[in-house]
Write an enzyme that holds these catalytic residues in place. Structure first.
Site, short mmCIF file in Angstrom:
data_model
loop_
_atom_site.label_atom_id
_atom_site.label_comp_id
_atom_site.label_asym_id
_atom_site.label_seq_id
_atom_site.Cartn_x
_atom_site.Cartn_y
_atom_site.Cartn_z
N LYS A 54 42.47 103.45 67.00
CA LYS A 54 42.42 104.08 65.68
C LYS A 54 41.09 103.80 65.02
O LYS A 54 40.45 104.70 64.45
CB LYS A 54 43.56 103.55 64.79
CG LYS A 54 44.91 104.16 65.11
CD LYS A 54 46.05 103.39 64.45
CE LYS A 54 47.39 103.94 64.93
NZ LYS A 54 48.53 103.14 64.52
N GLN A 98 50.62 98.59 60.71
CA GLN A 98 51.20 98.89 62.02
C GLN A 98 52.60 98.29 62.15
O GLN A 98 52.80 97.10 61.90
CB GLN A 98 50.26 98.35 63.12
CG GLN A 98 50.67 98.68 64.53
CD GLN A 98 50.47 100.15 64.92
OE1 GLN A 98 49.67 100.87 64.32
NE2 GLN A 98 51.21 100.61 65.90
N ASP A 121 50.42 107.20 56.53
CA ASP A 121 51.37 107.65 57.55
C ASP A 121 52.75 107.97 57.01
O ASP A 121 53.73 107.99 57.74
CB ASP A 121 51.36 106.83 58.83
CG ASP A 121 51.83 105.41 58.75
OD1 ASP A 121 52.00 104.82 59.80
OD2 ASP A 121 51.98 104.92 57.63
#
Ligand code: GUN
Length: 294
Positions: A54, A98, A121
């Site tokens: 990423k 994450q 996200d």
């Protein structure tokens, strides 16, 4: 008959070109690059690879990457302080923590502490609520990538029967909402669903996100259906490492109209939709119109 193979890698590369082309205009207007902060707790090898990729992709596309690699023993309060500092940092547009987090941390509370305007996200409860209400907002990266591939393959999805196999907050639930917003008739199947094969056989669109390798067989698929496989189970077969999807590809490819391979289907889209969301959020935060990206 053999299905069209949906090339997620090629689509992700074309999306990358459009993102890279839009970044200089953003910089010219604001005097800074869009910024993405990724927070990794612990040293799960798969998560470490994702986070490294990423960061690399963010920089490749001309954006700024902020990485926080934290020990697995971090306390909830310390992690909340880091999230608060990222919320307050004007150079950070998107924040991604994450998942999964180590068991002693309250995942929901940490995701909920992210500024919803920076929820790159789409996991914040406010983002989930917006999606459910059909209000524009950040959408979780994997389902957004699936939707992009489906629209690119099928065009208008209105009226199609779709089944989403899996109900996670990362994929299944937002995927179902996206398909509903695209006017599909949506079934959400899960581990307690009865007669799953019969339900899958009715669907024009199958999104397989159960996490069960090769669970969905070719003879479950309606002839001509579009099949999107979100699965990524690592196995050793015949002494070789292999990545398996949730669909039994070899049997499904002879029945489906279009199908994503594993690897090379949904996987490459996930990082690129994260880049897409970072750029979109950066524009919103700077009150700039979002350029057309897909
Ligand atoms: N872990 C695996 N996929 C994802 C994702 O899309 N977002 C976050 N935050 N964690 C993940």
């Amino acid at each position: 008959m053999s299905a069209t193979i949906i090339d997620g890698k090629a689509y992700a590369e074309s999306l990358a070109d459009r993102i890279a082309a839009a970044v200089p205009a953003f910089k010219a207007r604001t005097g800074r690059a869009p910024g993405l902060a990724v927070v990794l707790v612990g040293s799960d090898p798969a998560s470490e690879i994702y986070v490294r990729n990423k960061g690399r992709k963010t920089v490749e596309l001309g954006m700024t990457s902020f990485e926080h690699i934290l020990p697995a023993t971090i306390r909830q309060e310390e992690l909340l302080n880091i999230v608060a500092a990222l919320n307050a940092n004007d150079l950070v547009d998107g924040i991604l923590v994450q998942l999964p987090l180590p068991g002693h941390l309250d995942e929901l509370a940490i995701v909920a502490a992210i500024d919803p305007a920076k929820d790159v996200d789409g996991l914040h409860p406010q983002s989930a609520g917006r999606l459910a209400a059909g209000i524009a907002g950040p959408v979780s990266c994997t389902p957004l990538g699936c939707l992009m591939l489906l629209k690119n393959e099928l065009g208008d999805l209105s009226g199609l029967d779709a089944i989403v196999v899996g109900r996670s907050i990362l994929v299944g639930k937002p995927m179902a909402q996206l398909l509903l917003n695209a006017n599909c008739t949506v079934t959400i199947a899960h581990s307690r669903t009865r007669n799953l094969s019969e339900k899958v056989r009715l669907a024009d669109i199958v999104v397989a996100a159960s996490g069960q390798a090769e669970m969905i067989k070719g003879d479950w698929i309606k002839p001509g259906a579009a099949v999107i496989d979100v699965g990524t189970t690592r196995v050793i077969r015949d002494g070789k490492r292999k990545l398996l999807g949730d669909v039994d590809f070899d049997s499904a490819v002879t029945i489906a109209g279009a199908i994503t391979p594993v690897p090379g289907g949904v996987g490459p889209m996930t990082i690129m939709t994260l880049m897409h969301n970072t750029l979109v959020i950066a524009h919103h935060r700077s009150a700039l119109p979002v350029p057309p990206l897909w």
